[in-house]
Design a protein around this motif. Structure first.
Motif, mmCIF file in Angstrom:
data_model
loop_
_atom_site.group_PDB
_atom_site.id
_atom_site.type_symbol
_atom_site.label_atom_id
_atom_site.label_comp_id
_atom_site.label_asym_id
_atom_site.label_seq_id
_atom_site.Cartn_x
_atom_site.Cartn_y
_atom_site.Cartn_z
ATOM 1 N N ALA A 82 44.054 33.023 35.065
ATOM 2 C CA ALA A 82 45.021 34.097 35.319
ATOM 3 C C ALA A 82 44.336 35.460 35.369
ATOM 4 O O ALA A 82 44.833 36.390 36.013
ATOM 5 N N VAL A 83 43.199 35.584 34.704
ATOM 6 C CA VAL A 83 42.449 36.843 34.699
ATOM 7 C C VAL A 83 42.068 37.261 36.123
ATOM 8 O O VAL A 83 41.923 38.445 36.409
ATOM 9 N N PHE A 84 41.956 36.302 37.019
ATOM 10 C CA PHE A 84 41.546 36.590 38.391
ATOM 11 C C PHE A 84 42.714 36.779 39.351
ATOM 12 O O PHE A 84 42.511 36.911 40.549
ATOM 13 N N LYS A 85 43.930 36.823 38.827
ATOM 14 C CA LYS A 85 45.099 37.079 39.665
ATOM 15 C C LYS A 85 45.300 38.588 39.787
ATOM 16 O O LYS A 85 45.097 39.334 38.816
ATOM 17 N N PRO A 132 45.055 49.676 39.512
ATOM 18 C CA PRO A 132 43.592 49.614 39.690
ATOM 19 C C PRO A 132 43.042 48.193 39.534
ATOM 20 O O PRO A 132 42.143 47.789 40.269
ATOM 21 N N TYR A 133 43.596 47.435 38.587
ATOM 22 C CA TYR A 133 43.171 46.045 38.405
ATOM 23 C C TYR A 133 43.490 45.244 39.659
ATOM 24 O O TYR A 133 42.653 44.464 40.144
ATOM 25 N N MET A 134 44.692 45.433 40.192
ATOM 26 C CA MET A 134 45.102 44.747 41.409
ATOM 27 C C MET A 134 44.173 45.096 42.575
ATOM 28 O O MET A 134 43.747 44.223 43.322
ATOM 29 N N TYR A 135 43.869 46.373 42.700
ATOM 30 C CA TYR A 135 42.964 46.830 43.757
ATOM 31 C C TYR A 135 41.595 46.151 43.615
ATOM 32 O O TYR A 135 41.027 45.674 44.595
ATOM 33 N N ILE A 137 40.774 43.286 42.042
ATOM 34 C CA ILE A 137 40.811 41.840 42.324
ATOM 35 C C ILE A 137 40.951 41.588 43.825
ATOM 36 O O ILE A 137 40.230 40.766 44.401
ATOM 37 N N LEU A 138 41.863 42.297 44.465
ATOM 38 C CA LEU A 138 42.085 42.059 45.899
ATOM 39 C C LEU A 138 40.882 42.468 46.751
ATOM 40 O O LEU A 138 40.505 41.742 47.674
ATOM 41 N N ASN A 139 40.292 43.605 46.445
ATOM 42 C CA ASN A 139 39.228 44.124 47.316
ATOM 43 C C ASN A 139 37.821 43.714 46.911
ATOM 44 O O ASN A 139 36.987 43.455 47.778
ATOM 45 N N ILE A 140 37.535 43.638 45.644
ATOM 46 C CA ILE A 140 36.184 43.307 45.198
ATOM 47 C C ILE A 140 36.031 41.791 45.030
ATOM 48 O O ILE A 140 35.099 41.190 45.562
#
Length: 183
Positions: A82-85, A132-135, A137-140
C-alpha cells in the motif's frame, strides 16, 4: 516526556474510531488514483470527539493494521505494498490531521467557528501531505509524467465538493456530540 495512561474507555474509543475509519474505506467510489471514501470524515470527527492524542492513536492503529495486511484500506486492500499506492500519503496525513484537529479543538473555545476552523485546517493539511506523495508515486515511481495541475485535478479539485459536505457533517455531528455552543 509525559506518558498518557489510557483507560478502558479511552482504548474503546480509539478502537471505535479505528473501526469507523476502516468502515469509511469500504464505502468507496473509485474515480482515479484516489477513490472517494468516508475515511476523511471519520478522521476529522475523531479529532473533535477524541482529542489530539486519542485521535492520533486511532489513526496510527488504522494505518498499522492495514500495513500488517488486514484488508481495511479502500477497495479492501492492505499490506506493505500500500505504501506504493498514490493515495497512501493521505493515509499518513490522517495521523497528523486527527492530532491537529484535536489540538485545535482542545486549545480554543468550544464554539462552531472553532470547529469550522479546525476542520478547514485539517482538510488543507491532508491535501498538503497527500498531494506531494501522490505526485511522487505517480511521476517518480510509476513514471506517468503528470503535471502538477493534473495531479491537483485527480487528487484535490474533484474532491472539494464532497469534502465540503463531509466538513459540514463533521461540524454538525461534532457540535452535537461534544455539546459545542453556537457561533
Amino acid at each position: 516526556m509525559t506518558t498518557m495512561k489510557l483507560s478502558t474507555k479511552d482504548i474503546t474509543q480509539i478502537g471505535m474510531f479505528t473501526a469507523l475509519t476502516a468502515i469509511g474505506a469500504f464505502i468507496s467510489i473509485p474515480v482515479g488514483p484516489v477513490p472517494i471514501t468516508l475515511q476523511s470524515f471519520f478522521v476529522l470527527l475523531s479529532g473533535i470527539i477524541l482529542g489530539s492524542r486519542k485521535a492520533m492513536y486511532s489513526q496510527i492503529a488504522y494505518l498499522l493494521l492495514g500495513l500488517a495486511g488486514l484488508p481495511i484500506f479502500s477497495n479492501f486492500t492492505g499490506g506493505l505494498q500500500a505504501v506504493f499506492k498514490p493515495s497512501f500519503g493521505f493515509l499518513i496525513g490522517y495521523i497528523v490531521v486527527a492530532y491537529l484537529i484535536g489540538k485545535i479543538t482542545e486549545a480554543k473555545s468550544n464554539n462552531t467557528n472553532n470547529l469550522i476552523l479546525a476542520v478547514f485546517i485539517g482538510t488543507a493539511v491532508l491535501y498538503l501531505i497527500g498531494l506531494p506523495y501522490m505526485y511522487y508515486i505517480l511521476n517518480i515511481m510509476l513514471d506517468k509524467n503528470l503535471s502538477i495541475m493534473q495531479v491537483l485535478n485527480m487528487g484535490m479539485f474533484m474532491f472539494i465538493p464532497g469534502d465540503t459536505i463531509k466538513a459540514v457533517l463533521t461540524v454538525y455531528l461534532g457540535k452535537k456530540i461534544k455539546g459545542y455552543r453556537g457561533l
